[in-house]
Design a protein around this motif. Sequence first.
Motif, PDB file in Angstrom:
ATOM      1  N   ASP A  26      12.153  42.943  42.423  1.00 15.52           N
ATOM      2  CA  ASP A  26      12.800  42.066  43.109  1.00 15.52           C
ATOM      3  C   ASP A  26      14.010  42.511  43.488  1.00 15.52           C
ATOM      4  OD1 ASP A  26      12.055  38.797  43.541  1.00 15.52           O
ATOM      5  OD2 ASP A  26      14.027  39.370  43.769  1.00 15.52           O
ATOM      6  N   ARG A  27      14.302  42.068  44.881  1.00 15.53           N
ATOM      7  CA  ARG A  27      15.475  42.528  45.604  1.00 15.53           C
ATOM      8  C   ARG A  27      16.478  41.615  44.999  1.00 15.53           C
ATOM      9  NH1 ARG A  27      15.182  42.035  51.722  1.00 15.53           N
ATOM     10  NH2 ARG A  27      17.477  42.827  51.535  1.00 15.53           N
ATOM     11  N   SER A  28      16.457  40.762  44.179  1.00 12.13           N
ATOM     12  CA  SER A  28      17.782  39.725  43.484  1.00 12.13           C
ATOM     13  C   SER A  28      18.203  40.896  42.581  1.00 12.13           C
ATOM     14  CB  SER A  28      17.012  38.600  43.204  1.00 12.13           C
ATOM     15  OG  SER A  28      16.098  38.834  41.914  1.00 12.13           O
ATOM     16  N   PHE A  29      17.412  41.909  42.320  1.00 21.15           N
ATOM     17  CA  PHE A  29      18.193  42.954  41.399  1.00 21.15           C
ATOM     18  C   PHE A  29      19.538  43.008  41.457  1.00 21.15           C
ATOM     19  CE2 PHE A  29      17.406  46.277  38.421  1.00 21.15           C
ATOM     20  CZ  PHE A  29      18.105  47.379  38.997  1.00 21.15           C
ATOM     21  N   ARG A  30      19.889  43.356  42.652  1.00 15.43           N
ATOM     22  CA  ARG A  30      20.996  43.650  43.258  1.00 15.43           C
ATOM     23  C   ARG A  30      22.231  42.727  42.830  1.00 15.43           C
ATOM     24  NH1 ARG A  30      18.949  41.459  47.633  1.00 15.43           N
ATOM     25  NH2 ARG A  30      20.293  40.204  49.021  1.00 15.43           N
ATOM     26  N   LEU A  31      21.836  41.613  42.496  1.00 13.20           N
ATOM     27  CA  LEU A  31      22.783  40.399  42.112  1.00 13.20           C
ATOM     28  C   LEU A  31      23.098  40.439  40.774  1.00 13.20           C
ATOM     29  CD1 LEU A  31      21.288  37.543  44.400  1.00 13.20           C
ATOM     30  CD2 LEU A  31      23.048  38.983  44.989  1.00 13.20           C
ATOM     31  N   TYR A  32      22.373  41.190  39.960  1.00 12.81           N
ATOM     32  CA  TYR A  32      22.858  41.334  38.577  1.00 12.81           C
ATOM     33  C   TYR A  32      23.481  42.227  38.057  1.00 12.81           C
ATOM     34  CZ  TYR A  32      18.403  38.015  38.149  1.00 12.81           C
ATOM     35  OH  TYR A  32      17.653  36.956  38.278  1.00 12.81           O
ATOM     36  N   ALA A  33      24.027  42.236  36.886  1.00 15.56           N
ATOM     37  CA  ALA A  33      24.746  43.378  35.938  1.00 15.56           C
ATOM     38  C   ALA A  33      23.276  43.886  35.493  1.00 15.56           C
ATOM     39  CB  ALA A  33      25.553  42.856  35.031  1.00 15.56           C
ATOM     40  N   ILE A  34      23.320  45.358  35.234  1.00 15.34           N
ATOM     41  CA  ILE A  34      22.236  46.197  34.534  1.00 15.34           C
ATOM     42  C   ILE A  34      22.710  46.912  33.465  1.00 15.34           C
ATOM     43  CG2 ILE A  34      20.452  47.609  34.937  1.00 15.34           C
ATOM     44  CD1 ILE A  34      19.917  44.940  36.689  1.00 15.34           C
ATOM     45  N   GLY A  35      22.049  46.608  32.348  1.00 17.98           N
ATOM     46  CA  GLY A  35      22.581  47.446  31.307  1.00 17.98           C
ATOM     47  C   GLY A  35      21.633  48.441  30.786  1.00 17.98           C
ATOM     48  N   TRP A  36      22.064  49.498  30.106  1.00 16.03           N
ATOM     49  CA  TRP A  36      20.936  50.520  29.574  1.00 16.03           C
ATOM     50  C   TRP A  36      21.459  50.427  27.840  1.00 16.03           C
ATOM     51  CZ3 TRP A  36      16.784  52.994  30.949  1.00 16.03           C
ATOM     52  CH2 TRP A  36      16.588  53.421  32.409  1.00 16.03           C
ATOM     53  N   ASP A  46      21.298  49.443  20.430  1.00 17.84           N
ATOM     54  CA  ASP A  46      22.804  49.795  20.878  1.00 17.84           C
ATOM     55  C   ASP A  46      23.311  50.040  22.459  1.00 17.84           C
ATOM     56  OD1 ASP A  46      23.285  52.129  17.889  1.00 17.84           O
ATOM     57  OD2 ASP A  46      23.637  50.039  18.305  1.00 17.84           O
ATOM     58  N   PHE A  47      24.145  49.483  22.802  1.00 20.13           N
ATOM     59  CA  PHE A  47      24.459  49.416  24.043  1.00 20.13           C
ATOM     60  C   PHE A  47      24.902  50.781  24.663  1.00 20.13           C
ATOM     61  CE2 PHE A  47      26.447  48.556  27.905  1.00 20.13           C
ATOM     62  CZ  PHE A  47      27.616  49.086  28.146  1.00 20.13           C
ATOM     63  N   VAL A  48      24.215  51.204  25.871  1.00 24.32           N
ATOM     64  CA  VAL A  48      24.907  52.593  26.190  1.00 24.32           C
ATOM     65  C   VAL A  48      25.577  52.490  27.478  1.00 24.32           C
ATOM     66  CG1 VAL A  48      23.656  54.494  27.306  1.00 24.32           C
ATOM     67  CG2 VAL A  48      22.601  53.724  25.412  1.00 24.32           C
ATOM     68  N   ALA A  49      25.249  51.940  28.429  1.00 24.70           N
ATOM     69  CA  ALA A  49      26.238  51.806  29.830  1.00 24.70           C
ATOM     70  C   ALA A  49      25.651  50.408  30.457  1.00 24.70           C
ATOM     71  CB  ALA A  49      25.945  52.934  30.702  1.00 24.70           C
ATOM     72  N   ARG A  50      26.470  50.218  31.237  1.00 25.64           N
ATOM     73  CA  ARG A  50      26.072  49.055  32.324  1.00 25.64           C
ATOM     74  C   ARG A  50      27.039  49.381  33.671  1.00 25.64           C
ATOM     75  NH1 ARG A  50      30.731  46.721  34.656  1.00 25.64           N
ATOM     76  NH2 ARG A  50      32.173  46.213  33.044  1.00 25.64           N
ATOM     77  N   ILE A  51      26.210  48.547  34.742  1.00 23.26           N
ATOM     78  CA  ILE A  51      26.801  48.302  36.196  1.00 23.26           C
ATOM     79  C   ILE A  51      26.818  46.947  36.239  1.00 23.26           C
ATOM     80  CG2 ILE A  51      24.735  49.145  37.126  1.00 23.26           C
ATOM     81  CD1 ILE A  51      26.519  50.804  39.152  1.00 23.26           C
ATOM     82  N   SER A  52      27.819  46.463  36.905  1.00 27.83           N
ATOM     83  CA  SER A  52      27.959  45.189  37.365  1.00 27.83           C
ATOM     84  C   SER A  52      27.415  45.109  38.796  1.00 27.83           C
ATOM     85  CB  SER A  52      29.404  44.778  37.416  1.00 27.83           C
ATOM     86  OG  SER A  52      30.032  45.242  38.399  1.00 27.83           O
ATOM     87  N   SER A  53      27.112  43.648  39.184  1.00 22.64           N
ATOM     88  CA  SER A  53      26.665  43.456  40.501  1.00 22.64           C
ATOM     89  C   SER A  53      27.698  43.923  41.502  1.00 22.64           C
ATOM     90  CB  SER A  53      26.354  42.116  40.904  1.00 22.64           C
ATOM     91  OG  SER A  53      27.599  41.289  40.522  1.00 22.64           O
ATOM     92  N   GLY A  54      28.872  44.207  41.365  1.00 22.49           N
ATOM     93  CA  GLY A  54      29.871  44.684  42.207  1.00 22.49           C
ATOM     94  C   GLY A  54      30.289  46.009  42.043  1.00 22.49           C
ATOM     95  N   GLY A  55      29.416  46.704  41.127  1.00 18.72           N
ATOM     96  CA  GLY A  55      29.379  48.140  41.164  1.00 18.72           C
ATOM     97  C   GLY A  55      30.287  48.791  39.966  1.00 18.72           C
ATOM     98  N   GLY A  56      30.979  47.811  39.331  1.00 16.51           N
ATOM     99  CA  GLY A  56      31.847  48.363  38.172  1.00 16.51           C
ATOM    100  C   GLY A  56      30.982  48.878  36.963  1.00 16.51           C
ATOM    101  N   ILE A  57      31.323  50.005  36.359  1.00 17.05           N
ATOM    102  CA  ILE A  57      30.734  50.464  35.191  1.00 17.05           C
ATOM    103  C   ILE A  57      31.760  50.737  33.982  1.00 17.05           C
ATOM    104  CG2 ILE A  57      30.103  52.957  34.763  1.00 17.05           C
ATOM    105  CD1 ILE A  57      29.633  53.285  37.741  1.00 17.05           C
ATOM    106  N   TYR A  58      30.807  50.570  33.082  1.00 16.68           N
ATOM    107  CA  TYR A  58      31.213  50.720  31.511  1.00 16.68           C
ATOM    108  C   TYR A  58      30.284  51.526  30.628  1.00 16.68           C
ATOM    109  CZ  TYR A  58      33.422  48.569  27.286  1.00 16.68           C
ATOM    110  OH  TYR A  58      34.021  48.409  26.093  1.00 16.68           O
ATOM    111  N   TYR A  59      30.945  52.275  29.804  1.00 14.18           N
ATOM    112  CA  TYR A  59      29.982  53.198  28.823  1.00 14.18           C
ATOM    113  C   TYR A  59      30.269  52.548  27.467  1.00 14.18           C
ATOM    114  CZ  TYR A  59      29.163  56.010  33.098  1.00 14.18           C
ATOM    115  OH  TYR A  59      28.810  56.205  34.357  1.00 14.18           O
ATOM    116  N   GLY A  60      29.043  52.859  26.459  1.00 13.89           N
ATOM    117  CA  GLY A  60      29.542  53.133  24.945  1.00 13.89           C
ATOM    118  C   GLY A  60      30.258  54.250  24.708  1.00 13.89           C
TER     119      GLY A  60
END
Length: 123
Positions: A26-36, A46-60
């Motif tokens: 679904d295109r609403s995907f872009r509104l979500y934060a996505i994590g691996w 365990d958490f690996v990485a995520r990207i927020s809806s605004g493009g911010g990134i964070y890694y384990g």
Amino acid sequence: QVHLVESGGGLVQPGGSLRLSCAASDRSFRLYAIGWYRQAPGKQRDFVARISSGGGIYYGDVVRGRFTISRDIAKNTVYLQMNSLRPEDTAVYFCNAGGLVSSSGSYSPGDYWGQGTQVTVSS
């Protein structure tokens, strides 16, 4: 409701690379934060990485500097580029959508999970 499908897993030698994909229905995907996340046999997920809806990134901590998360909004897809793979990276890798990003940058998973893709690092 977002349906997630991971792909790109496989068998790779230590030091090798793989790129995982997480495609959304679904295109609403872009509104979500996505994590691996990843889960090795007998261990917790365990958490690996995520990207927020605004493009911010964070890694384990265990993957920082080796893995890179990115997304292609037009394709409703988030990628996980994994370099310098180690045997301890062996796990089933899952993507997650709809989680919460804290003020510290960490990610709490949401309700939407894919089925996972197996990554095996072995010589």
